[in-house]
Each structure stands twice: as structure tokens, then as C-alpha cells.
Design a protein around this motif. Sequence first.
Motif, PDB file in Angstrom:
ATOM      1  N   ARG A 189       0.799  -1.227   0.000  1.00 48.75           N
ATOM      2  CA  ARG A 189       0.000   0.000   0.000  1.00 48.75           C
ATOM      3  C   ARG A 189       0.834   1.281   0.000  1.00 48.75           C
ATOM      4  O   ARG A 189       0.285   2.370  -0.168  1.00 48.75           O
ATOM      5  N   ILE A 190       2.139   1.126   0.192  1.00 42.56           N
ATOM      6  CA  ILE A 190       3.007   2.317   0.318  1.00 42.56           C
ATOM      7  C   ILE A 190       2.827   3.274  -0.853  1.00 42.56           C
ATOM      8  O   ILE A 190       2.677   4.475  -0.677  1.00 42.56           O
ATOM      9  N   LYS A 191       2.812   2.716  -2.080  1.00 42.75           N
ATOM     10  CA  LYS A 191       2.756   3.619  -3.240  1.00 42.75           C
ATOM     11  C   LYS A 191       1.324   3.964  -3.650  1.00 42.75           C
ATOM     12  O   LYS A 191       1.117   4.521  -4.718  1.00 42.75           O
ATOM     13  N   ASN A 192       0.370   3.603  -2.796  1.00 41.69           N
ATOM     14  CA  ASN A 192      -1.045   3.878  -3.064  1.00 41.69           C
ATOM     15  C   ASN A 192      -1.412   3.487  -4.504  1.00 41.69           C
ATOM     16  O   ASN A 192      -1.841   4.323  -5.312  1.00 41.69           O
ATOM     17  N   PRO A 193      -1.232   2.206  -4.832  1.00 42.41           N
ATOM     18  CA  PRO A 193      -1.419   1.794  -6.234  1.00 42.41           C
ATOM     19  C   PRO A 193      -2.891   1.751  -6.652  1.00 42.41           C
ATOM     20  O   PRO A 193      -3.784   1.788  -5.802  1.00 42.41           O
ATOM     21  N   ASP A 194      -3.097   1.660  -7.950  1.00 43.61           N
ATOM     22  CA  ASP A 194      -4.461   1.553  -8.481  1.00 43.61           C
ATOM     23  C   ASP A 194      -4.884   0.091  -8.600  1.00 43.61           C
ATOM     24  O   ASP A 194      -6.064  -0.221  -8.620  1.00 43.61           O
ATOM     25  N   ILE A 195      -3.881  -0.783  -8.770  1.00 42.22           N
ATOM     26  CA  ILE A 195      -4.166  -2.217  -8.910  1.00 42.22           C
ATOM     27  C   ILE A 195      -3.416  -2.976  -7.814  1.00 42.22           C
ATOM     28  O   ILE A 195      -2.234  -2.698  -7.565  1.00 42.22           O
TER      29      ILE A 195
END
Lengths: 279, 334
Positions: B167-173
Motif C-alpha cells: 500500500r506504500i505507493k497507493n497503487p491503483d491495482i
Amino acid sequence: MINLRVILTISKKEFINRIKNISLFILIFILTLLSLAISYFGTSPFGLTGFSGIDVTIASLMSLSIYLIPLIAFILGYDSITGEEEDGTMPLLLSSSASRSEIYLGKFIGLAVVISIAVFAGYGISGIIILLKENAGHIIGYFSFIFSSILLGISFLSIALLISSFTRSRTASITISVFLWFFYIFIYDLLLIGILVATKGKAAFINNAVIGGFLLVNPADVYRLFTISFIHGLKGYYGLTSILTGKFILNRVLLIFVYIMWIFLPMFSGMFIFYKKRY
Amino acid sequence: MLKQELSKEWANNGKPPVIEFKGINKDYKIKGGYIFKALIDINFSVKEGEVLTIVGHNGAGKSTLIKIIMGITKPTAGGIEIFGTDTAQAIPKNIKAKIGYIPEIVNFYGNLSGFEIMQFFGNLNNVYNEKLFKELLDRVGILKAANKKVIAYSKGMRQRLAFAVSRIKNPDIYLFDEPTSGMDPSGINEFISLIKLINDAGKTVIMTSHILPEVEDISSRVCIMLNGKIAALGKIPELLEKLGLAAAANLKFKDGFRLEESWFEQIKNSRLILDYNVNNKNLSVDIKFLEENRMKLINEIIGRYTDNLADMNIKKPGLFEIYNYFSIKKVSND
């Protein structure tokens, strides 16, 4: 676009991982101990005992470097990639925003710093003792030797990472590393000498340029030639190498170029293989 | 038989596809010169904001598919597009930055603490917010163990840490490969809640799982994989209907009641139920019926046996039954 902060993060992690490794400290300790011992007794083959001048000491220490530093480099680098694959940490590392080139470069730099410190620490202590007995003017010569030894470590580290990039397990990686260490350090020069002896040096294809060319194919020999070319007093102490005092071999520019190639060629090859590697 | 082409239509919820598989094949060379076909002609797309659960037997190709999305492995043939970018040969950094991943086997550098792991992966993703790292660790319930070396973490704790890392990079997928393996039941429930949470925030989730009942409720669609092929793909109710999978009910009658088989035969003939099995010893009847007949059947049973019925259990078919349908087929094919 290469991100330097990412490379630095990986280098730092690699550095911390390795300096926590007790076996590295043992090797540095052995290097220090042997360098002290060799400095004192290693000149016996030349008919001398005790500290017998900086040149003869460096000549003795070079032999130690050729055995031990490539070994330290292989121990440091052989599992740099395969280790992460076997331990299962590679998938998460690859899933980060770091590119494979950044990961590889980060590992290389981190390990290069470790081996530089190891060599500097190993030879530095004996260097201080030796220099206390020597003219301070020799300090440049001794540091040139340390610098050359660090380059030797980095070139073998580069080969170790290349091996780690194309192998699939630690076992395969260490097997190839040990073979290469044995080949470069023990077999290669023996083969060259064997050819010279067998042909009594009279074969048409054997000349200084050819032998010199063959020596450049072995990074340990490049180290020997490189160091000798910068510390003139050493020439008298080397057999095969000292024969090759022609312009071709001791052309410093060529030696620097070859030495750099021995660092960067395996490094870029390994980086390319790692870039293409899939699981 | 269900074909993935049909499922494409079911998936059409009007949102743009974030991932499109275009005829993906993956072969592995194995000893003796043999070729193992891990994936065969995979064609489907994943829409923005959906939770796609991939289920299948060991070696069905689930993890290979996830690895291809992540760029860890390369397809032998075919293409894959993520956010419209072809990533089959190499995955660009800007696309990787949009994907969070938990691999099948989660391992971290044992000599680092949980917080140091967050810092390390944060730095790799150009995120340096230590407050965020703590929040993410707190969200997965391991903040108290943040300063402990990861080597001392249980498997479940490592999974939670991997979730925080993803979740660190707040991804979309999000790609989760067997995310709940090794977790205890409460851990699984928490994990499912976390997936709901990220999905509610509009994130797309693709996960593989063996824990079928738990993922059933959160899955927008399921993909059943068999021997490297997609056997079925779609929403669970649609698949149940297509496959004609029956619900099951167990009726238990009061002591002394005399069971009459003729009535069950009659409702079977009228197709209200598919089958029945009377157990006179236990005074119970097992029946199978289609979901569409559920309320009508309940009304009939209650109307007829109000005074004599001791208990009634109805088991709705779900992902387990769908998976079972195909795994039985696989065994018979083998």
C-alpha cells in the motif's frame, strides 16, 4: 532514467547486510594478519627477513592480494542475485518502482564499498606499521598498491555478480565462482608458463605481445601488471611479468583501460542478463 | 460449455479495462526436453474497480498469470496491456508504480525490522513519509511489532507486513497471490475487510485464493483456471445459473412422523426440485433444487409440514460448488 536515491537505498541495504556477516570480518582479520606476517617474513624467497623496504613488501603483499581478494569478492557477490531468488525476497524487490538496472547497480555499489573497506582495513593497519619504519615519501606507493588491490576486488566482484545474474541457485553460483577463482589464480599462469616452456619460447606465435595479450585476459594478471607499472621498484621481483617490460605491456593507458574494462564489462553484461531474466 | 468469450460480455460494466490479456501463452522447458504449458490462450480483461478472484488447482497457472502482470515472468506468446501500455516484454516504472503486489511466498530481509522494511520499500518507491508507514502498519495490526526483526515474525505477520508494503505507493491495482495462506481465521477476516476497504476506495484487486467461502462475498467476478486454461469467468450468480448448480436443503421431521415419499416424487416430477433422498431412520430428507425455485419450495414445504417439520437447513451454492464442478471435471479428464 536512473534514480540515484533508489540506488543508494539498495547499496545501503546491501552494505548493512554484508557488514553484519561475521565471515567477512574473519576474512579481513586474516588479510590483516597475513599482510603483517608476509610483510615481515614474505621476503625470505628473495633472501631477506624483517621489513626490507617498501618495494619488496608490496611485492609480497601482491601475492597475498591475488589469492585472498578475489576470494573475498566471490564470497561477497556470488549470491547477490541468486540469494534473493532463493530466499524469496526478489519478487517483492522487483515489484517496487526500482528498475532492474537500479537494483543491480545498487547491489554492485554496496558490495564495492564493502570490499573497498575490507581491503583498506586489511592493508591499512599493516601499512601504518610499515610506514612507521619507512620514509613517509613511500606513502604514495603504498596507497597506489592499496588502490590497485581495491580495483582487483571490484573487478572480481563484478565477475561474481555476473555469475549470480545468470545462475539459478546459490549452489551453481558458488560452483562456478570457485572454479573461476581456481582457474584465474592457479591454472591460468601455469598454462601460459607451460606453453612457453613447451615451445622453449621459440614458436613463431609466441612473442611479448601475444603473452601480454593473454595476461590481459586474466584480471589477476592485469592487477599485477597495473601495480608494477605504477611502482617501478617492483619490476625486479616478478618472473613472467617482469620479462614483459616492453612498451605494449607496461603501457599505462592500455592497462588502465583493460582494468576498467574488467570492472565494467562483467558489470554491464550482468546487468543486461538480470534485465532479461525471468522467473 | 462456458467459454471466456462469453464472460467478456458479463464483465462489461461500463468501466475501462485496466488490464487486458491478449492470447497469453506461457511454456516452461522442463528436464528431458519436455515443455510444460503453464498458460494457454488467455484472453480477458479486468475492469477498473473490480475484485477478480482466480481459483484453480495447484499448477493451474494462477501464480504465473500474476507474475506476468507484475513483469516477473514473460509470456511465451501473446500480449498484455496495463493501462493501455504493452507490458509483455518489459514493465515500465510508471506502470509498476501503479501496482501493489503480494507474492505467493512472502519473505523479507530478516535482519531488518518491520519499520525498516517499510522505510526500505518506501525509499524504493520514492515515498519518505514515516507517519504513513506507521499508519499502514497500524492498519494491519502490527505497529506494536514494528521494531522487531522480521525474522521473528510469524507467517501471518509477514503477510500483513506485505499488505502494508503493497500500500506504500497507493497503487491503483493490487495483485495478491494466495494472500491469506498461513493466516489464522481472524487474520483472514481482517484481511478480507482490508480488501473491501481498498476496493471501496475504487482500487482494482486481482487475487488468487484457495479459501473459497471467504473470498466469495468480496469477488466481483471469479476466474476458474484448469491446466493453464480459463474454464470459466464471470459473476458467481451468473456462473451458478449457467452451470445449473443446485442449492441443497435438509428437512428434519418430528419424531413419530410418517414420511411420505410420494409428495417428493410429485414435486420432482413438477421440476420444483431436482432430486431427493429420504432417510427414514433419521426422519430427514435431502433435496436439491435450483435457486430460482427457492421461495416457492419453502412456501410449499411450510404449507404442507408446518406442524411436523422440526428443522430445515438450506445451503446456497457458491464458489465452492462452482470450483468443485470444474475440479471433478479435471479429475475425470486426467
